[in-house]
Design an enzyme around this catalytic site. Structure first.
Site, PDB file in Angstrom:
ATOM      1  N   ASP A   1      -5.997 -60.186  13.757  1.00  0.00           N
ATOM      2  CA  ASP A   1      -4.687 -59.597  13.429  1.00  0.00           C
ATOM      3  C   ASP A   1      -4.449 -58.293  14.195  1.00  0.00           C
ATOM      4  OD1 ASP A   1      -2.153 -59.471  12.209  1.00  0.00           O
ATOM      5  OD2 ASP A   1      -2.906 -58.106  10.681  1.00  0.00           O
TER       6      ASP A   1
ATOM      7  N   ARG B   1       6.867 -69.781  14.943  1.00  0.00           N
ATOM      8  CA  ARG B   1       6.560 -69.128  13.670  1.00  0.00           C
ATOM      9  C   ARG B   1       7.828 -69.022  12.842  1.00  0.00           C
ATOM     10  NH1 ARG B   1       4.364 -62.974  12.845  1.00  0.00           N
ATOM     11  NH2 ARG B   1       2.866 -63.372  11.189  1.00  0.00           N
TER      12      ARG B   1
ATOM     13  N   HIS C   1      -2.690 -65.847   6.820  1.00  0.00           N
ATOM     14  CA  HIS C   1      -3.364 -64.987   5.848  1.00  0.00           C
ATOM     15  C   HIS C   1      -3.433 -65.618   4.443  1.00  0.00           C
ATOM     16  CE1 HIS C   1      -2.343 -62.758   9.330  1.00  0.00           C
ATOM     17  NE2 HIS C   1      -1.257 -62.173   8.899  1.00  0.00           N
TER      18      HIS C   1
ATOM     19  N   ASN D   1       1.983 -52.322  10.583  1.00  0.00           N
ATOM     20  CA  ASN D   1       2.457 -51.988   9.229  1.00  0.00           C
ATOM     21  C   ASN D   1       1.349 -51.724   8.214  1.00  0.00           C
ATOM     22  OD1 ASN D   1       5.155 -52.436  10.120  1.00  0.00           O
ATOM     23  ND2 ASN D   1       4.804 -54.628   9.928  1.00  0.00           N
TER      24      ASN D   1
ATOM     25  N   THR E   1       7.512 -59.948  14.709  1.00  0.00           N
ATOM     26  CA  THR E   1       8.943 -59.786  14.408  1.00  0.00           C
ATOM     27  C   THR E   1       9.571 -58.612  15.160  1.00  0.00           C
ATOM     28  OG1 THR E   1       8.364 -58.442  12.478  1.00  0.00           O
ATOM     29  CG2 THR E   1       8.716 -60.815  12.120  1.00  0.00           C
TER      30      THR E   1
ATOM     31  N   HIS F   1      -1.606 -60.048  18.344  1.00  0.00           N
ATOM     32  CA  HIS F   1      -0.269 -59.815  18.908  1.00  0.00           C
ATOM     33  C   HIS F   1      -0.364 -58.934  20.149  1.00  0.00           C
ATOM     34  CE1 HIS F   1       1.151 -60.993  14.869  1.00  0.00           C
ATOM     35  NE2 HIS F   1       0.373 -60.050  14.368  1.00  0.00           N
TER      36      HIS F   1
ATOM     37  N   TYR G   1      10.637 -52.674  12.099  1.00  0.00           N
ATOM     38  CA  TYR G   1       9.700 -51.566  12.349  1.00  0.00           C
ATOM     39  C   TYR G   1       9.518 -51.417  13.854  1.00  0.00           C
ATOM     40  CZ  TYR G   1       6.170 -55.193  13.272  1.00  0.00           C
ATOM     41  OH  TYR G   1       5.491 -56.271  13.785  1.00  0.00           O
TER      42      TYR G   1
ATOM     43  N   ARG H   1      10.358 -58.027   4.030  1.00  0.00           N
ATOM     44  CA  ARG H   1      10.359 -56.706   4.660  1.00  0.00           C
ATOM     45  C   ARG H   1      10.332 -56.808   6.183  1.00  0.00           C
ATOM     46  NH1 ARG H   1       5.026 -55.913   6.292  1.00  0.00           N
ATOM     47  NH2 ARG H   1       3.684 -57.328   5.136  1.00  0.00           N
TER      48      ARG H   1
HETATM   49  C1  0GY Z   1       0.806 -59.805  10.891  1.00  0.00           C
HETATM   50  C2  0GY Z   1       1.428 -59.207   9.723  1.00  0.00           C
HETATM   51  C3  0GY Z   1       2.553 -58.457   9.677  1.00  0.00           C
HETATM   52  C4  0GY Z   1       3.563 -58.391  10.679  1.00  0.00           C
HETATM   53  C5  0GY Z   1       3.984 -59.424  11.440  1.00  0.00           C
HETATM   54  O1  0GY Z   1       5.416 -60.416  12.932  1.00  0.00           O
HETATM   55  C6  0GY Z   1       5.158 -59.381  12.348  1.00  0.00           C
HETATM   56  O2  0GY Z   1       5.815 -58.361  12.444  1.00  0.00           O
HETATM   57  O3  0GY Z   1       3.375 -60.574  11.402  1.00  0.00           O
HETATM   58  C7  0GY Z   1       2.809 -57.694   8.445  1.00  0.00           C
HETATM   59  O4  0GY Z   1       3.506 -56.664   8.509  1.00  0.00           O
HETATM   60  O5  0GY Z   1       2.295 -58.101   7.382  1.00  0.00           O
HETATM   61  O6  0GY Z   1       0.321 -60.930  10.795  1.00  0.00           O
HETATM   62  O7  0GY Z   1       0.785 -59.168  11.942  1.00  0.00           O
END
Ligand code: 0GY
Length: 290
Positions: free
Chosen positions: A246, A120, A177, A251, A73, A29, A45, A126
């Site tokens: 990743d 996605r 995952h 988080n 997200t 990301h 978050y 959460r």
């Molecule tokens: C990841 C996992 C997480 C977060 C997100 O889009 C996101 O905020 O994917 C997570 O908190 O498990 O793949 O980065």
């Protein structure tokens, strides 16, 4: 960033494993920087900024050649930071966006031209508010016309209920995952068996064999309890698996992973040169660059 947020590792170790030339980090990301690309108001978050320059430096340091950058997200449906990173990558990155049902064909084409190749759908409670299934189906029909695919993020206990929906999707489906198995239950538990059965019966389904840092209960540096899960998928479905760091690991609550350790997991889940070539080069190149 949030008060309890754990920033990514400042100086990861150099992995002992050297990826083959052309290897793709297919799950990572970019976050912000917030001053330029603010986080979404609806986010759950607020992370530490993680820039495209830092991502590309890590790519080079770990011995990778390309990235697949997944919209997180915390940026909601605002794909500007993603697009900015894709354009700066000079063809060495592809993207997965998050879009709403009102997205137009022209807007999708702009994303496509920047390097986006999928959307996605996130089911992790959460991280996001619930999206009605019919909204996702509408988006799926639109993006299928561009030859894109769908990345889905869910947790193992949600799979049974999601199966009819997943089997209805018209494109390739890449599961984040490994569908987040509870590794403490072991590979033969019905929950993971359900995921293996899905991949066996629906050849549209691919999996990222990623995230020892999230899934392992035994933890770093070896993440031993993660290995049998990823190994099983690589063995059974060598042409439908992807690997990624990743980074920047949003988080995390237990520890900050050392990206060098994560790369050193690769030969344990894909021991042969042929498996590594499929996992790191042939599969992601077919899905994202062909
Ligand atoms: C990841 C996992 C997480 C977060 C997100 O889009 C996101 O905020 O994917 C997570 O908190 O498990 O793949 O980065």
């Amino acid at each position: 960033m949030d008060a309890n947020y754990m920033p990514f590792h400042p100086n990861p170790s150099k992995p002992a494993y050297v990826p083959p030339p052309g290897a793709v980090d297919a799950h990572c990301h970019v976050f912000g920087p917030a001053a330029e690309f603010p986080y979404a108001p609806e986010r759950k978050y607020t992370p530490c900024d993680a820039s495209k320059a830092q991502l590309f430096a890590l790519r080079d340091y770990l011995g990778f050649s390309r990235n697949v950058i997944v919209q997180a997200t915390c940026h909601g449906k605002d794909n500007r930071a993603l697009v900015d990173a894709l354009k700066a990558a000079n063809g060495l990155a592809r993207g997965i966006a998050t879009v709403g049902p009102d997205i137009t064909h022209d807007e999708l084409q702009v994303l496509h031209d920047a390097g986006v190749r999928g959307v996605r759908f996130n089911f992790v409670k959460r991280l996001v508010d619930k999206t009605p299934r019919e909204v996702f189906i509408g988006i799926a029909e639109k993006i299928a016309k561009l030859g894109w695919h769908i990345v889905v993020y869910f947790e193992a206990h949600e799979l049974e209920e999601l199966l009819p929906f997943l089997n209805q999707l018209p494109t390739i489906i890449v599961v984040d995952h490994m569908g987040r198995p509870d590794v403490g239950k072991g590979v033969d538990h019905p929950d993971f068996q359900r995921f293996v059965n899905l991949m066996a019966t629906n050849t549209n389904v691919w999996s990222k064999v990623t995230c020892p840092e999230r899934l392992s209960e035994q933890g770093p540096p070896n993440y031993d309890d993660f290995v049998p899960f990823a190994r099983k998928l690589v063995q059974l479905f060598p042409d439908r698996v992807l690997w990624g760091t990743d980074w920047p690991h949003p988080n995390m609550t237990t520890h900050v992973p050392d990206d060098g350790n994560l790369v050193d997991m690769i030969p344990r889940i894909a021991p042969s040169a042929e498996e590594q070539h499929k996992l790191l080069i042939a599969n992601p190149m077919r899905l994202y660059w062909d």
